[in-house]
Design a protein around this motif. Structure first.
Motif, PDB file in Angstrom:
ATOM      1  N   ARG A 188       0.803  -1.224   0.000  1.00  0.00           N
ATOM      2  CA  ARG A 188       0.000   0.000   0.000  1.00  0.00           C
ATOM      3  C   ARG A 188       0.838   1.277   0.000  1.00  0.00           C
ATOM      4  N   GLN A 215       0.904   7.032   7.083  1.00  0.00           N
ATOM      5  CA  GLN A 215      -0.181   6.226   7.617  1.00  0.00           C
ATOM      6  C   GLN A 215      -1.475   7.031   7.727  1.00  0.00           C
ATOM      7  N   ALA A 216      -1.354   8.319   8.022  1.00  0.00           N
ATOM      8  CA  ALA A 216      -2.549   9.154   8.169  1.00  0.00           C
ATOM      9  C   ALA A 216      -3.347   9.245   6.869  1.00  0.00           C
ATOM     10  N   HIS A 217      -2.653   9.260   5.733  1.00  0.00           N
ATOM     11  CA  HIS A 217      -3.365   9.276   4.450  1.00  0.00           C
ATOM     12  C   HIS A 217      -4.121   7.970   4.221  1.00  0.00           C
ATOM     13  N   LEU A 218      -3.510   6.854   4.599  1.00  0.00           N
ATOM     14  CA  LEU A 218      -4.195   5.567   4.466  1.00  0.00           C
ATOM     15  C   LEU A 218      -5.445   5.541   5.344  1.00  0.00           C
ATOM     16  N   GLU A 219      -5.318   6.046   6.557  1.00  0.00           N
ATOM     17  CA  GLU A 219      -6.456   6.069   7.471  1.00  0.00           C
ATOM     18  C   GLU A 219      -7.540   7.020   6.988  1.00  0.00           C
ATOM     19  N   ALA A 220      -7.145   8.038   6.206  1.00  0.00           N
ATOM     20  CA  ALA A 220      -8.111   9.018   5.696  1.00  0.00           C
ATOM     21  C   ALA A 220      -8.822   8.546   4.433  1.00  0.00           C
ATOM     22  N   PRO A 224      -3.799  14.927   5.054  1.00  0.00           N
ATOM     23  CA  PRO A 224      -4.706  13.783   5.097  1.00  0.00           C
ATOM     24  C   PRO A 224      -6.180  14.187   5.069  1.00  0.00           C
ATOM     25  N   GLN A 247      -9.220  12.699   2.767  1.00  0.00           N
ATOM     26  CA  GLN A 247     -10.557  12.329   3.251  1.00  0.00           C
ATOM     27  C   GLN A 247     -11.650  13.002   2.424  1.00  0.00           C
TER      28      GLN A 247
END
Length: 301
Positions: free
Chosen positions: A14, A265-270, A177, A181
């Protein structure tokens, strides 16, 4: 022209890499791509500004690697005819199924008009027309391949909407991020989002800020990015050349390597499906591999 089936992109992981290799001899750049693949990164995205031609470059990287996805981030629509972009992308997709992504962008007025002698007007309409002309390329060109995956360099809401209706998703660049979203909210769950995240690995705080400001210097003079940052909550005081310290620290992952990894990681979580990391070295042509190795260890690649 609404697509209903998610385009095929076979990312091995990812997290990938965004790297401008224009000043590198291609055999050396291919060696970097092989190392990026060996580190566990899932992609290599490359720009197209005033250097190398990105479809030729993509072919070289695909040939040099086994599973790495190669994407254009972005192919400048003012550089080639829509039919050439579509046919070239189909050929790469036929040769390397699931491994090529055609990222497209309208570029920037100053670059197109001063650097290329072209005309830059109505970016949204220009991109829509370009995509429609790409779609008109007959099936006889690489029969059976179908339409290659397309992502748009989309920052504003209307271009993001177009990336869902006329393409397969978006490639946000220099965004927080929260903007990833917003892109996901507009596109829904079935479109691809490949977000870029610049990071600095190593050096003290002053050195990291220097690299971040150097990186933002050109972008801070371009209306597309200035408007994007204003939409993201920054103000005119942040839009000085090179960006304010507040803007630099927010947009670029810096501090410890763990902090840089947390930005990714924040972009993946967003809502990003995939994040491409751009390591800012001591100078624009610096070897990205030392920083990528440190980051890969923290990211667990």
């Amino acid at each position: 022209m609404v697509t209903t089936q998610r385009a095929r992109i076979d990312f091995p992981s990812r997290i990938g890499v965004w790297w401008a290799s224009d000043s590198w001899a291609m055999p050396d750049a291919q060696a970097v791509a092989r190392d990026i693949e060996a580190m566990g990164y899932g992609s290599l995205f490359l720009p197209e500004t005033v250097g190398k031609e990105c479809l030729t470059e993509s072919a070289a990287f695909l040939a040099a690697t086994q599973r790495l996805v190669v994407g254009t981030g972005i192919a400048n629509i003012h550089v080639r005819l829509p039919s050439a972009a579509e046919a070239g992308a189909r050929t790469l997709t036929a040769l390397y199924p699931g491994r090529f992504v055609l990222g497209l962008g309208v570029s920037h007025g100053p670059l197109v008009e001063r650097g290329m002698g072209g005309t830059y007007e109505k970016p949204l309409a220009t991109m829509r027309s370009y995509l429609e002309r790409m779609a008109a390329v007959p099936e006889a060109i690489e029969p059976g391949v179908g339409r290659p995956p397309r992502l748009l360099a989309a920052l504003g809401p209307k271009m993001i909407e177009l990336s869902g209706s006329h393409a397969d998703g978006a490639h946000p660049y220099l965004v927080l991020p929260a903007a990833t979203q917003t892109t996901r909210d507009i596109l829904g769950p079935d479109k691809w989002i490949v977000s870029e995240q610049a990071v600095v690995v190593g050096g003290d705080d002053a050195e990291q800020l220097r690299r971040a400001h150097d990186h933002l210097n050109v972008y801070s003079g371009l209306p597309n990015y200035r408007n994007s940052w204003l939409r993201q909550g920054f103000d005119e005081s942040d839009l000085v050349r090179g960006g304010s310290d507040r803007l630099a620290r927010a947009v670029v992952g810096m501090g410890s390597v763990d902090n840089a990894a947390a930005k990714v990681q924040a972009h993946l979580e967003a809502g990003a499906d995939h994040v491409v990391v751009q390591v800012l070295g001591e100078h624009p042509t610096a070897d990205p591999r030392p920083g990528l190795r440190e980051l890969a260890a923290v990211l667990g690649l």
